[in-house]
Scaffold this motif. Sequence first.
Motif, mmCIF file in Angstrom:
data_model
loop_
_atom_site.group_PDB
_atom_site.id
_atom_site.type_symbol
_atom_site.label_atom_id
_atom_site.label_comp_id
_atom_site.label_asym_id
_atom_site.label_seq_id
_atom_site.Cartn_x
_atom_site.Cartn_y
_atom_site.Cartn_z
ATOM 1 N N THR A 178 4.458 17.020 24.479
ATOM 2 C CA THR A 178 3.403 17.314 23.522
ATOM 3 C C THR A 178 2.152 16.595 24.011
ATOM 4 N N LEU A 179 1.069 16.699 23.258
ATOM 5 C CA LEU A 179 -0.182 16.067 23.663
ATOM 6 C C LEU A 179 -0.817 15.346 22.487
ATOM 7 N N ASP A 180 -1.231 14.115 22.710
ATOM 8 C CA ASP A 180 -2.150 13.455 21.797
ATOM 9 C C ASP A 180 -3.541 13.918 22.228
ATOM 10 N N HIS A 181 -4.436 14.158 21.273
ATOM 11 C CA HIS A 181 -5.750 14.651 21.685
ATOM 12 C C HIS A 181 -6.814 14.378 20.632
ATOM 13 N N SER A 186 -15.969 16.448 30.713
ATOM 14 C CA SER A 186 -17.424 16.437 30.583
ATOM 15 C C SER A 186 -17.859 16.293 29.127
ATOM 16 N N TRP A 187 -16.960 16.623 28.205
ATOM 17 C CA TRP A 187 -17.223 16.429 26.779
ATOM 18 C C TRP A 187 -16.680 15.098 26.284
ATOM 19 N N ARG A 188 -16.152 14.273 27.187
ATOM 20 C CA ARG A 188 -15.567 12.970 26.855
ATOM 21 C C ARG A 188 -14.413 13.117 25.857
ATOM 22 N N VAL A 189 -13.664 14.199 26.005
ATOM 23 C CA VAL A 189 -12.549 14.472 25.104
ATOM 24 C C VAL A 189 -11.295 13.756 25.605
ATOM 25 N N TYR A 190 -10.596 13.128 24.686
ATOM 26 C CA TYR A 190 -9.350 12.434 25.010
ATOM 27 C C TYR A 190 -8.159 13.374 24.852
ATOM 28 N N ALA A 238 -17.344 30.219 17.477
ATOM 29 C CA ALA A 238 -16.268 29.266 17.183
ATOM 30 C C ALA A 238 -15.287 29.314 18.348
ATOM 31 N N TYR A 239 -15.042 28.159 18.969
ATOM 32 C CA TYR A 239 -14.280 28.121 20.211
ATOM 33 C C TYR A 239 -13.151 27.100 20.147
ATOM 34 N N PHE A 240 -12.009 27.520 20.675
ATOM 35 C CA PHE A 240 -10.815 26.675 20.773
ATOM 36 C C PHE A 240 -10.525 26.531 22.262
ATOM 37 N N VAL A 241 -10.843 25.364 22.821
ATOM 38 C CA VAL A 241 -10.590 25.105 24.245
ATOM 39 C C VAL A 241 -9.255 24.393 24.367
ATOM 40 N N THR A 242 -8.333 24.969 25.113
ATOM 41 C CA THR A 242 -7.032 24.322 25.271
ATOM 42 C C THR A 242 -7.129 23.150 26.237
ATOM 43 N N VAL A 243 -6.395 22.090 25.924
ATOM 44 C CA VAL A 243 -6.240 20.987 26.876
ATOM 45 C C VAL A 243 -4.848 21.056 27.498
ATOM 46 N N ASP A 244 -4.194 22.201 27.297
ATOM 47 C CA ASP A 244 -2.854 22.450 27.851
ATOM 48 C C ASP A 244 -2.855 23.784 28.600
ATOM 49 N N PRO A 245 -3.753 23.915 29.585
ATOM 50 C CA PRO A 245 -3.884 25.200 30.270
ATOM 51 C C PRO A 245 -2.656 25.609 31.084
ATOM 52 N N GLU A 246 -1.770 24.667 31.356
ATOM 53 C CA GLU A 246 -0.553 25.019 32.090
ATOM 54 C C GLU A 246 0.335 25.948 31.265
ATOM 55 N N ARG A 247 0.324 25.796 29.958
ATOM 56 C CA ARG A 247 1.111 26.672 29.087
ATOM 57 C C ARG A 247 0.246 27.709 28.378
ATOM 58 N N ASP A 248 -1.000 27.345 28.102
ATOM 59 C CA ASP A 248 -1.864 28.217 27.308
ATOM 60 C C ASP A 248 -2.640 29.198 28.187
ATOM 61 N N THR A 249 -1.978 30.276 28.547
ATOM 62 C CA THR A 249 -2.615 31.363 29.292
ATOM 63 C C THR A 249 -3.524 32.142 28.342
ATOM 64 N N PHE A 281 -4.394 22.548 21.500
ATOM 65 C CA PHE A 281 -3.390 23.271 22.286
ATOM 66 C C PHE A 281 -2.459 24.002 21.333
ATOM 67 N N THR A 282 -1.890 25.096 21.808
ATOM 68 C CA THR A 282 -1.153 25.996 20.914
ATOM 69 C C THR A 282 0.198 25.463 20.470
ATOM 70 N N HIS A 283 0.772 24.521 21.209
ATOM 71 C CA HIS A 283 2.061 23.951 20.812
ATOM 72 C C HIS A 283 1.896 22.771 19.843
ATOM 73 N N CYS A 284 0.687 22.510 19.441
ATOM 74 C CA CYS A 284 0.385 21.423 18.512
ATOM 75 C C CYS A 284 1.046 21.702 17.164
ATOM 76 N N PRO A 285 1.790 20.751 16.622
ATOM 77 C CA PRO A 285 2.543 21.021 15.397
ATOM 78 C C PRO A 285 1.724 21.017 14.113
ATOM 79 N N GLU A 286 0.591 20.300 14.081
ATOM 80 C CA GLU A 286 -0.120 20.175 12.802
ATOM 81 C C GLU A 286 -1.638 20.238 12.924
ATOM 82 N N VAL A 287 -2.236 19.382 13.752
ATOM 83 C CA VAL A 287 -3.687 19.256 13.807
ATOM 84 C C VAL A 287 -4.359 20.578 14.169
#
Length: 197
Positions: free
Chosen positions: A159-162, A143-147, A101-112, A71-77
Amino acid sequence: MTRTTTWIAAVLVGVLALGGGFGLRWLMDARDTVSVTGTELGAPFALIDQNGETITEAAFTGRPSLLFFGFTHCPEVCPTTVYDMDTWLRDLDVAPDAVGAYFVTVDPERDTPEFLREYLEPQSDRILGITGPPEDVWEMARSWRVYWQKQSLGGDEYTLDHYASIFVLNDEGRVVDLIAYQEDPESAKAKIAAVLG
């Protein structure tokens, strides 16, 4: 703690560790049979890329791919991983269209789409952001079993742990390897080179 209790605890820890090792080995041995359209990892989806275009699971076939959830608000990872992915592909001198190469957001509420584009374009012209309606994005991530897990920062802020590893897919969309966060660059590049054949 008595000597007997200590011995039993040590045996239990050993059994659990051994079982965990077998479980991990089974998962890694099974990864070659996992497909984005199968029941193990990944499922059909229709989302939106950073340019507002529809994107489906078909994007993960026809060439090898790197797939990361963040997610785009992620501070480091996430910024570190975006930088690393772009650097590895440039170091390997991989043509821009040779690997997806793909970056799928897990924060779609903010990541338009616009927010993703503004975040990714200054860092890389190789990585495509994916978002969409929140429930659709989260269904795809599940479906990707992503946490991922929201963590409140107070008020409306969070913020999000992921999950932080990168999926390495072959040209059939099958998972063939994982690149861990902050993995040794030479190891990461070797995994990408291997999937390129």
